[in-house]
Design an enzyme around this catalytic site. Structure first.
Site, short mmCIF file in Angstrom:
data_model
loop_
_atom_site.label_atom_id
_atom_site.label_comp_id
_atom_site.label_asym_id
_atom_site.label_seq_id
_atom_site.Cartn_x
_atom_site.Cartn_y
_atom_site.Cartn_z
N PRO A 9 0.80 -1.22 0.00
CA PRO A 9 0.00 0.00 0.00
C PRO A 9 0.83 1.28 0.00
O PRO A 9 1.88 1.35 0.65
CB PRO A 9 -0.81 -0.09 1.31
CG PRO A 9 -0.07 -1.07 2.15
CD PRO A 9 0.56 -2.04 1.20
N ASN A 10 0.33 2.24 -0.74
CA ASN A 10 0.89 3.60 -0.84
C ASN A 10 2.19 3.69 -1.64
O ASN A 10 2.69 4.77 -1.90
CB ASN A 10 1.09 4.22 0.56
CG ASN A 10 -0.22 4.36 1.30
OD1 ASN A 10 -1.16 4.94 0.76
ND2 ASN A 10 -0.32 3.80 2.48
N ARG A 17 5.18 10.98 -2.56
CA ARG A 17 4.89 10.66 -1.16
C ARG A 17 6.14 10.88 -0.29
O ARG A 17 7.16 10.22 -0.49
CB ARG A 17 4.48 9.19 -1.07
CG ARG A 17 4.30 8.68 0.32
CD ARG A 17 4.22 7.15 0.33
NE ARG A 17 4.02 6.68 1.67
CZ ARG A 17 4.25 5.44 2.06
NH1 ARG A 17 4.66 4.52 1.19
NH2 ARG A 17 4.05 5.08 3.30
N TYR A 22 11.27 8.79 1.25
CA TYR A 22 11.24 7.72 0.25
C TYR A 22 11.94 8.08 -1.07
O TYR A 22 12.03 7.23 -1.96
CB TYR A 22 9.78 7.31 -0.02
CG TYR A 22 9.10 6.76 1.22
CD1 TYR A 22 9.56 5.61 1.84
CD2 TYR A 22 8.00 7.42 1.78
CE1 TYR A 22 8.95 5.11 2.99
CE2 TYR A 22 7.38 6.93 2.93
CZ TYR A 22 7.86 5.78 3.52
OH TYR A 22 7.26 5.29 4.66
N ASN A 73 8.23 -5.48 -0.90
CA ASN A 73 8.10 -4.32 -0.03
C ASN A 73 6.62 -4.24 0.29
O ASN A 73 5.83 -3.73 -0.50
CB ASN A 73 8.59 -3.04 -0.72
CG ASN A 73 8.50 -1.84 0.23
OD1 ASN A 73 7.95 -1.94 1.32
ND2 ASN A 73 9.05 -0.72 -0.21
N ALA A 76 3.24 -0.73 4.80
CA ALA A 76 2.75 -0.80 6.19
C ALA A 76 2.27 -2.20 6.57
O ALA A 76 2.28 -2.56 7.75
CB ALA A 76 1.63 0.21 6.38
N HIS A 79 4.20 -4.53 8.93
CA HIS A 79 4.13 -4.42 10.39
C HIS A 79 2.82 -4.93 10.97
O HIS A 79 2.64 -4.94 12.18
CB HIS A 79 4.31 -2.95 10.80
CG HIS A 79 5.36 -2.23 10.01
ND1 HIS A 79 6.69 -2.63 10.01
CD2 HIS A 79 5.30 -1.17 9.15
CE1 HIS A 79 7.38 -1.82 9.21
NE2 HIS A 79 6.55 -0.94 8.67
N ASP A 86 1.42 -15.50 6.19
CA ASP A 86 0.96 -16.87 5.96
C ASP A 86 1.00 -17.24 4.48
O ASP A 86 1.33 -18.38 4.12
CB ASP A 86 -0.47 -17.05 6.49
CG ASP A 86 -0.52 -17.14 8.02
OD1 ASP A 86 0.54 -17.29 8.65
OD2 ASP A 86 -1.64 -17.07 8.57
N GLU A 97 12.69 -9.41 2.02
CA GLU A 97 11.92 -8.25 2.48
C GLU A 97 12.75 -7.00 2.24
O GLU A 97 13.95 -6.98 2.55
CB GLU A 97 11.64 -8.40 3.99
CG GLU A 97 11.01 -7.14 4.59
CD GLU A 97 10.80 -7.25 6.10
OE1 GLU A 97 10.74 -8.37 6.64
OE2 GLU A 97 10.70 -6.18 6.73
N HIS A 99 12.84 -2.48 2.11
CA HIS A 99 12.25 -1.17 2.41
C HIS A 99 13.16 -0.09 1.88
O HIS A 99 14.40 -0.20 1.96
CB HIS A 99 12.07 -0.99 3.92
CG HIS A 99 11.22 -2.06 4.53
ND1 HIS A 99 9.85 -2.06 4.42
CD2 HIS A 99 11.55 -3.17 5.21
CE1 HIS A 99 9.38 -3.13 5.02
NE2 HIS A 99 10.39 -3.83 5.50
N LEU A 100 12.55 0.96 1.37
CA LEU A 100 13.33 2.12 0.94
C LEU A 100 13.99 2.79 2.14
O LEU A 100 15.17 3.16 2.11
CB LEU A 100 12.42 3.11 0.23
CG LEU A 100 11.84 2.63 -1.11
CD1 LEU A 100 10.46 3.20 -1.32
CD2 LEU A 100 12.77 2.99 -2.24
N SER A 101 13.21 2.97 3.20
CA SER A 101 13.72 3.63 4.41
C SER A 101 14.27 2.60 5.37
O SER A 101 13.98 1.40 5.25
CB SER A 101 12.58 4.42 5.08
OG SER A 101 11.55 3.53 5.51
N ARG A 106 13.08 4.53 12.51
CA ARG A 106 11.84 5.30 12.49
C ARG A 106 10.97 4.97 13.71
O ARG A 106 11.48 4.51 14.71
CB ARG A 106 11.13 5.04 11.14
CG ARG A 106 12.01 5.46 9.96
CD ARG A 106 11.31 5.26 8.64
NE ARG A 106 10.11 6.08 8.54
CZ ARG A 106 9.15 5.88 7.65
NH1 ARG A 106 9.27 4.89 6.75
NH2 ARG A 106 8.09 6.66 7.61
N ARG A 110 7.24 0.60 13.45
CA ARG A 110 7.82 0.08 12.20
C ARG A 110 8.96 -0.91 12.47
O ARG A 110 9.56 -1.44 11.55
CB ARG A 110 8.36 1.22 11.33
CG ARG A 110 7.27 2.14 10.80
CD ARG A 110 7.83 3.18 9.84
NE ARG A 110 6.99 4.35 9.82
CZ ARG A 110 5.88 4.48 9.08
NH1 ARG A 110 5.51 3.52 8.27
NH2 ARG A 110 5.15 5.58 9.13
#
Ligand code: DQA
Length: 146
Positions: A9-10, A17, A22, A73, A76, A79, A86, A97, A99-101, A106, A110
């Site tokens: 999402p997002n 954003r 990001y 990625n 949210a 988390h 599953d 896995e 993540h950009l950040s 943070r 997170r």
């Protein structure tokens, strides 16, 4: 060899954003970069983004028997989502896995990931390069075991 890149999402908003967190690349830009890299590596790459948890679960399930590895990625949902965890465990395809950040630098909420303990590895905090590093790591792993 075929890999799947899943964005949660997002991440469709990347580029506009919170660019201070990001960066300024759009998701399309990142996917184009990965496609170029995939061609150089002589592999196929599928990309999928959704803001819906169930759609992400469906896409992960569809990957069963179709791809050798997954870059995810989950945004949210990383988390919060036991359902995505599953699904990934259910299909038994190695995943990274990413993540950009740097999620550990943070907010505390997170710091938890429902995906991390079964991931092949985690790449977090390198911006767009998190994607290319994750792809390199996954490919190196798959080429050793294939
Ligand atoms: C993110 C980090 C998550 O905590 C956040 O919810 C995102 C993006 C990242 O790429 O840094 O949507 O996954």
């Amino acid at each position: 060899m075929r890999l799947l890149v899943i964005s949660g999402p997002n991440l469709n908003l990347l580029g506009t954003r919170e660019p201070e967190i990001y960066g300024s690349s759009s998701l399309k830009g990142i996917e184009t970069l990965l496609q170029t890299k995939a061609k150089q590596e002589n592999i196929e790459l599928d990309c999928f983004q959704s803001n819906f948890e169930g759609a992400l679960v469906d896409r992960i399930q569809q990957a069963s028997g179709q791809v050798e590895g997954i870059l995810i990625n989950a945004g949210a949902y990383t988390h919060t989502s036991i359902a995505i965890r599953d699904a990934l465990l259910g299909i038994q395809i190695p995943y990274v896995e990413l993540h950009l950040s740097n999620t550990f630098a943070r907010e505390p909420f997170r710091h938890n990931s429902f995906l991390a303990d079964h991931a092949l590895g985690i790449v977090s905090g390198f911006g767009v390069m998190s994607y290319t590093l994750a792809m390199e790591g996954l490919l190196a792993h798959l080429r050793q075991i294939n």
